[in-house]
Design an enzyme around this catalytic site. Structure first.
Site, PDB file in Angstrom:
ATOM      1  CB  THR A  17      -0.878   0.056   1.265  1.00 20.06           C
ATOM      2  OG1 THR A  17      -0.005   0.002   2.406  1.00 20.06           O
ATOM      3  CG2 THR A  17      -1.879  -1.075   1.325  1.00 20.06           C
ATOM      4  CE  LYS A  18       3.923   1.855   4.524  1.00 22.32           C
ATOM      5  NZ  LYS A  18       3.102   0.720   4.962  1.00 22.32           N
ATOM      6  CB  THR A  19       4.295   6.580  -1.844  1.00 25.03           C
ATOM      7  OG1 THR A  19       5.585   6.370  -1.259  1.00 25.03           O
ATOM      8  CG2 THR A  19       3.384   7.248  -0.826  1.00 25.03           C
TER       9      THR A  19
END
Ligand code: PLP
Length: 391
Positions: A188-190
């Site tokens: 879910t990270k950038t």
């Protein structure tokens, strides 16, 4: 834009921004026959270091591993204490316990939701060895104050930048400020590699230690031992860990990193849309980013003014779900979690600012592949709930 049409749409909390380029890059690695750490991983490290402006970047299997290895590199030992904000994911504090050391939980600053330097100062004891500032939601902590505090008390600083790619503090990129900074490439990270992490540092000897310890404590080029130019001989210099990244993941990471600025601009535009839509509402408070910082907008944390509402935060999230919007909460303070209460004697009431802000926080969907109708749906859902449930 009719209400009925909007309700049919389901807006997920997150959807990774992956396309043909990522599929191609991973396929190329599969075709190459070299799957684990190798040339792609080193190329990813080189590009990451260059992007951040750090001298070294060391790729690992997660941000948790990055934090663990960073604490190992500074020589954390049994009985030491490490200051960690209570409003974070358990990874930031659990790594301290791997050493038989104690995570000392610190309250947060209500404006940024980041570690409160004054409370951190109050919690320093002769055993305090380090501080782990967490840039919550991607908004940098007050690093000047924290570094002053660390210098005055001879503490090491390891930044948890799991949310903060890319972000900056006083024109300096996060990843170039303190001696070790840990990033996450969780799904879910950038920037994502599915699972993965990176440590940046300007210190050669720390980089070398991290490189050795991420691969069983064996010498730096031991990864080559199954390749044509490698050798069967290797030496175990220390008892280390199996924390390397793979070339499959690094190939994804290289493509994602190339899109990082573009994906950040997309999240920034979504945040601006949300803030413009919500700032006139009495019952909600939009995130305020201090003027001397830029945020990655990993999360958009909306705070409810509960005295202006007839429902609580839990009900607000359920009402969002009823309107097709998935929301989340970042984070349940660690001192309210059973493991931290049982193992470290924390109780409700110990860190009051974090508790109060937790009760009124929720995170709205914000991701670069969000479609126009999804953004509108979120704005519509929040506005409708606000007008229906306001006092
Ligand atoms: C603040 C924070 N630190 C550390 C981590 C751990 O990251 P990883 O899943 O890459 O180990 C997370 C993961 O969500 C996080 O939110």
């Amino acid at each position: 834009m009719t209400t009925a049409k909007l309700v049919n749409l389901q807006v997920p909390f997150h959807r990774a921004d992956l396309g043909e380029a990522e599929i191609q890059a991973v396929s190329d690695v599969i075709r190459s026959g070299w799957l684990t750490m190798g040339a792609k991983t080193f190329e990813f490290e080189r590009q990451f270091a260059q992007y951040i402006g750090a001298s070294h970047a060391v790729a690992v299997s997660s941000c948790t591993a990055a934090l663990h290895l960073s604490l190992e590199a500074i020589g954390l030992a049994r009985g030491d204490e490490v200051l960690v904000p209570t409003t974070t994911f358990t990874a930031s504090a659990e790594v301290v316990t791997y050493f038989g050391a104690r995570p000392v939980l610190v309250d947060i600053d209500a404006a940024t939701l980041n570690i409160d330097p004054q409370d951190a100062e109050r919690k320093i004891t002769p055993r305090t060895k380090a501080i782990i500032p967490v840039h919550l939601a991607g908004t940098p902590c007050d690093m000047e104050e924290l570094i002053d505090l660390a210098d005055q008390n001879k503490l090491r600083v390891i930044e948890d930048a799991a949310h903060a790619l890319p972000a900056s503090y006083k024109e300096k990129r996060i990843g170039t400020i303190s001696e070790l900074t840990a990033f996450s490439f969780y799904a879910t990270k950038t920037v994502t590699t599915g699972e993965g992490g990176m440590i940046t540092t300007d210190r050669e000897e720390l980089a070398r230690r991290l490189q050795i310890m991420r691969l069983h404590g064996i010498a730096r080029d031991a990864w080559k031992r199954y390749s044509a130019e490698g050798s069967w001989f290797y030496e175990v210099l220390h008892t280390g860990y199996k924390y390397n990244l793979t070339d499959l993941q690094a190939a994804l990471g290289i493509v994602q990193l190339g899109k990082c600025d573009e994906m950040t601009s997309a999240r920034s535009r979504i945040a601006a849309r949300y803030t413009a839509a919500f700032q006139g509402m009495e019952c909600v408070e939009t995130p305020k980013i201090p003027m001397d910082r830029t945020t990655s907008w990993h999360l958009y944390i909306l705070r409810l003014n509960l005295d202006q509402l007839r429902i609580d935060r839990g009900r607000f999230i359920r009402e969002l779900a009823n309107r097709g919007v998935s929301a989340s909460v970042h984070f349940i303070p660690l001192h309210l979690q059973p493991a931290y209460q049982r193992n470290h004697n924390y109780r409700i009431g110990d860190l009051p600012v974090a508790e109060r802000e937790y009760q009124r926080s929720l995170s709205l969907p914000i991701f670069s592949s969000m479609r126009e109708e999804e953004i509108e749906q979120v704005i519509w859902a929040v506005s409708e709930i606000a007008s229906h449930w306001s006092r």
